[in-house]
Design an enzyme around this catalytic site. Structure first.
Site, PDB file in Angstrom:
ATOM      1  N   GLY A  81       0.820  -1.219   0.000  1.00  0.00           N
ATOM      2  CA  GLY A  81       0.000   0.000   0.000  1.00  0.00           C
ATOM      3  C   GLY A  81       0.849   1.261   0.000  1.00  0.00           C
ATOM      4  N   ARG A 145       1.275  -5.764  -4.967  1.00  0.00           N
ATOM      5  CA  ARG A 145       1.257  -6.659  -3.802  1.00  0.00           C
ATOM      6  C   ARG A 145       1.737  -8.075  -4.123  1.00  0.00           C
ATOM      7  NH1 ARG A 145      -0.649  -4.454   0.734  1.00  0.00           N
ATOM      8  NH2 ARG A 145      -2.145  -2.750   0.641  1.00  0.00           N
ATOM      9  N   ASP A 176       5.542  -7.901   5.841  1.00  0.00           N
ATOM     10  CA  ASP A 176       5.619  -9.065   4.946  1.00  0.00           C
ATOM     11  C   ASP A 176       6.702  -8.867   3.881  1.00  0.00           C
ATOM     12  OD1 ASP A 176       3.733 -10.582   6.136  1.00  0.00           O
ATOM     13  OD2 ASP A 176       2.098 -10.030   4.768  1.00  0.00           O
ATOM     14  N   LYS A 202       8.116   0.649   5.649  1.00  0.00           N
ATOM     15  CA  LYS A 202       6.986   1.441   5.145  1.00  0.00           C
ATOM     16  C   LYS A 202       5.666   0.880   5.625  1.00  0.00           C
ATOM     17  CE  LYS A 202       4.409  -0.082   2.598  1.00  0.00           C
ATOM     18  NZ  LYS A 202       3.473  -0.817   1.732  1.00  0.00           N
ATOM     19  N   THR A 203       4.719   1.654   5.981  1.00  0.00           N
ATOM     20  CA  THR A 203       3.288   1.362   6.072  1.00  0.00           C
ATOM     21  C   THR A 203       2.603   2.429   6.913  1.00  0.00           C
ATOM     22  OG1 THR A 203       1.503  -0.112   6.719  1.00  0.00           O
ATOM     23  CG2 THR A 203       3.502  -0.364   7.989  1.00  0.00           C
ATOM     24  N   ASP A 205       0.035   1.918   8.401  1.00  0.00           N
ATOM     25  CA  ASP A 205      -0.605   1.221   9.527  1.00  0.00           C
ATOM     26  C   ASP A 205       0.201   1.329  10.825  1.00  0.00           C
ATOM     27  OD1 ASP A 205      -2.355   0.526   7.573  1.00  0.00           O
ATOM     28  OD2 ASP A 205      -2.147  -1.629   7.789  1.00  0.00           O
TER      29      ASP A 205
HETATM   30  P1  FBP Z   1       0.542  -1.992   3.630  1.00  0.00           P
HETATM   31  O1  FBP Z   1       0.492  -2.909   4.813  1.00  0.00           O
HETATM   32  O2  FBP Z   1       0.967  -2.649   2.384  1.00  0.00           O
HETATM   33  O3  FBP Z   1       1.348  -0.768   3.921  1.00  0.00           O
HETATM   34  O4  FBP Z   1      -0.944  -1.471   3.344  1.00  0.00           O
HETATM   35  C1  FBP Z   1      -1.781  -1.134   4.399  1.00  0.00           C
HETATM   36  C2  FBP Z   1      -3.084  -0.552   3.921  1.00  0.00           C
HETATM   37  O5  FBP Z   1      -2.971   0.816   3.651  1.00  0.00           O
HETATM   38  C3  FBP Z   1      -4.151  -0.837   4.979  1.00  0.00           C
HETATM   39  O6  FBP Z   1      -4.293   0.209   5.876  1.00  0.00           O
HETATM   40  C4  FBP Z   1      -5.371  -1.140   4.161  1.00  0.00           C
HETATM   41  O7  FBP Z   1      -6.172  -2.087   4.814  1.00  0.00           O
HETATM   42  C5  FBP Z   1      -4.815  -1.739   2.919  1.00  0.00           C
HETATM   43  O8  FBP Z   1      -3.548  -1.180   2.738  1.00  0.00           O
HETATM   44  C6  FBP Z   1      -5.654  -1.496   1.684  1.00  0.00           C
HETATM   45  O9  FBP Z   1      -5.062  -2.165   0.617  1.00  0.00           O
HETATM   46  P2  FBP Z   1      -5.346  -1.872  -0.915  1.00  0.00           P
HETATM   47  O10 FBP Z   1      -4.528  -0.684  -1.277  1.00  0.00           O
HETATM   48  O11 FBP Z   1      -4.805  -3.077  -1.596  1.00  0.00           O
HETATM   49  O12 FBP Z   1      -6.787  -1.619  -1.078  1.00  0.00           O
END
Ligand code: FBP
Length: 555
Positions: A81, A145, A176, A202-203, A205
């Site tokens: 993400g 992803r 991951d 990165k994230t 979250d």
């Molecule tokens: P990452 O763990 O890859 O950083 O992504 C987290 C996130 O932003 C979450 O907060 C959310 O649930 C998810 O990505 C949404 O994913 P997508 O962009 O595939 O809809």
């Protein structure tokens, strides 16, 4: 392309590096610390990573650069993400690489990890990279992803590197992706490919953190962006005094984003998934908890409020996670096709009723129909319900409405309850990075190159002391294996970076816990306003409240 005035101004912003990286590449030396051990399961992790386990912690310092001269071709990948600041990691990496030797090259693999195995890349130039400095988004090369985790994929990656003469890969990703970076590093070392692998945390979250990584990048900007909007909604609620706003915020499993937004804006309610799990709260108990606050405020004449709901909360409600597991089982393999072929919702409902246990059916039956149907939407690549598609903000407001109706019938509540719903997620992931994220990310990228130059592999770029001014930040690296333990994933024991959930005995949650009752019953809203990029440092360089509390900078 037409540019906004802010975009033009941000191109000129010079990100702040840690003091020890400011002297020019020729004056950065390395100090090695003690050998490391994984946080748990040491023997198993050591056996799985014979070439990269147990390496030493690294800290850079001012001093003569003693790395062996060499021309570097480096590949970079953005994984997962979007998170504000990703462009600056690439820019910092590029600038360090070019400052060392203009002949060095940076390959940007496109569309995430798949770009590496599909050999889909661009070679970065000044002209190209300058369009992305200090801006949000991952559009510089795109993200994806796809997981790099099999030996077949690793063998292709090694071939692609060999073809271009690439001797290092930087993977910018979450827990991951960095777990897979460690596995790739081990593969590259075991097969004598000469390719180093470095990760960057990165994230948005915020769940990639531990005693070495103080925070993942993007968390600062995303939570400030959400908090601005939540503050605006609070002010609207306090002006009109007629709605309860249920606001879901992103954060796939951990509740760091919700908690930080609550610390910044002081809403009436904020659910913390980790607490829901620890207290084994049922949907009904959560609805009662919110309804209590609604009723207490109504008794004081305040029929309005704000509740923050973390995206992943339903998975932490024990009865709901059992229901989801049963639904996953119910739809496993070809059974999903049979289900989807049923013509009406009534037919589907009968199929569900026949397949679920009595307990799960009771939970299912109290859900609003829209939520019931969301549980049967398309599965993720592992066959699981995509919890981010469940509108939990609507689920909880509907359950609260039922509770209040029952209380009204019993004569114990006499207020008005009008609910509005919001989901704050994608709005924050590509915001212009705050000065903190601009500086932090540029430093992570610059530092990643220093780790490459000194020959390290299987390390995470590490910048610490982050609640101090950037000049006092500490640059170095930590073996990724140090952050690993063994966890059961999809029926197998796997080495993974331990995901950081909200700690219920940690300072951020304790602060929230000590204040939430007052915030629930009274109106204590805080309006943080928009991120500031230019102006006094106490406005422009503030960290998150979470970091300030964790590092004892706030009581
Ligand atoms: P990452 O763990 O890859 O950083 O992504 C987290 C996130 O932003 C979450 O907060 C959310 O649930 C998810 O990505 C949404 O994913 P997508 O962009 O595939 O809809």
């Amino acid at each position: 392309m037409k540019l906004s005035p802010l975009q033009t101004a941000r191109y000129e912003y010079a990100p702040k590096l840690p003091g020890m990286l400011r002297n020019g590449i020729a004056d950065i030396c390395v100090n090695e610390g003690a050998e490391t051990q994984s946080v748990a399961d040491q023997e198993k992790i050591a056996a799985l990573f014979p070439n990269t386990y147990g390496k030493k912690e690294i800290i850079f310092a001012k001093g003569q650069n003693t790395s062996a001269p060499k021309t570097h071709k480096v590949g970079v990948i953005l994984s997962g993400g979007q998170a504000p600041g990703g462009h600056n990691v690439v820019c910092g990496l590029y600038d360090a690489l070019k400052a060392t030797n203009p002949e060095n090259e940076l390959y940007g693999f496109k569309g995430g990890p798949s770009g590496l195995i599909e050999d889909d890349y661009i070679i970065m130039t000044d002209e190209y990279i300058d369009q992305f400095r200090n801006t949000g988004g991952f559009d510089i090369i795109g993200s994806g992803r796809t997981k790099l985790e099999t030996n077949e994929q690793f063998a292709i990656a090694a071939e692609v590197c060999k073809k271009h003469g690439i001797t290092a890969i930087v993977i910018i990703g979450g827990d991951d992706s960095n777990t897979n970076a460690a596995i790739l590093a081990e593969y590259m070392a075991a097969n004598n490919t000469g390719v180093q692998v470095i990760g960057c945390p990165k994230t948005i979250d915020g769940d990639l953190k531990n005693e070495d990584i103080e925070c993942s990048f993007g968390f600062d900007t995303a939570t400030k962006t959400y908090s601005e909007i939540i503050g605006n909604i609070e002010r609207d609620a306090n002006s009109a005094k007629k709605y309860w706003h249920f606001i879901k915020v992103m954060g796939r499993s951990a509740s760091h984003v919700a908690l930080e937004c609550a610390l910044e804006t002081q809403p009436n309610i904020c659910l913390i998934s980790e607490e829901v799990a620890a207290k084994k709260m049922s949907l009904s108990a959560i609805a009662d908890y919110i309804a209590d606050a609604v009723a207490k405020r109504a008794a004081k004449g305040m029929n309005f409020g704000v509740a923050i709901i973390p995206e992943g909360v339903v998975e932490f409600v024990p009865e709901f996670s059992v229901l989801i597991a049963e639904i996953n089982e119910l739809l496993a393999g070809a059974k999903a096709d049979a289900f989807n072929a049923l013509p009406t919702w009534a037919d589907k409902y009968a199929f569900i009723e026949a397949g679920l246990t009595k307990e799960s059916m009771e939970v299912f039956a109290i859900l609003p129909q829209a939520i019931q149907q969301q549980l049967f939407l398309e599965r993720d690549p592992h066959g699981n319900v995509q919890v981010s598609l469940i509108e939990s903000e609507k689920l909880f407001s509907a359950l609260v409405a039922d509770k209040l109706a029952a209380r009204k019938a019993a004569g114990t509540y006499n207020g008005k309850f009008g609910a509005l719903h919001h989901f704050l997620g994608y709005e924050g992931r590509c915001a212009f990075p705050s000065n903190f994220d601009s500086d932090y990310c540029y430093s992570l990228g610059y530092n990643a190159f220093m780790l490459i130059q000194y020959g390290y592999t299987g390390y995470l770029s590490k910048i610490s002391n982050l609640s101090e001014p950037a000049n006092e930040w500490v640059a170095g690296g930590m073996p990724i294996t140090k952050m690993m333990n063994i966890e059961r994933r999809h029926g197998e024991d796997k080495p993974v970076i331990k995901k950081a959930l909200v700690e219920l005995d940690g300072a951020p949650f304790k602060y929230f816990e000590a204040h939430r009752e007052e915030w629930a019953e009274n109106t204590c809203f805080v309006y943080p306003g928009a991120i500031q990029y230019y102006g006094p440092t106490e406005v422009c360089d503030i960290t998150t409240v979470t970091l300030a509390l964790e590092q004892g900078k706030m009581k």
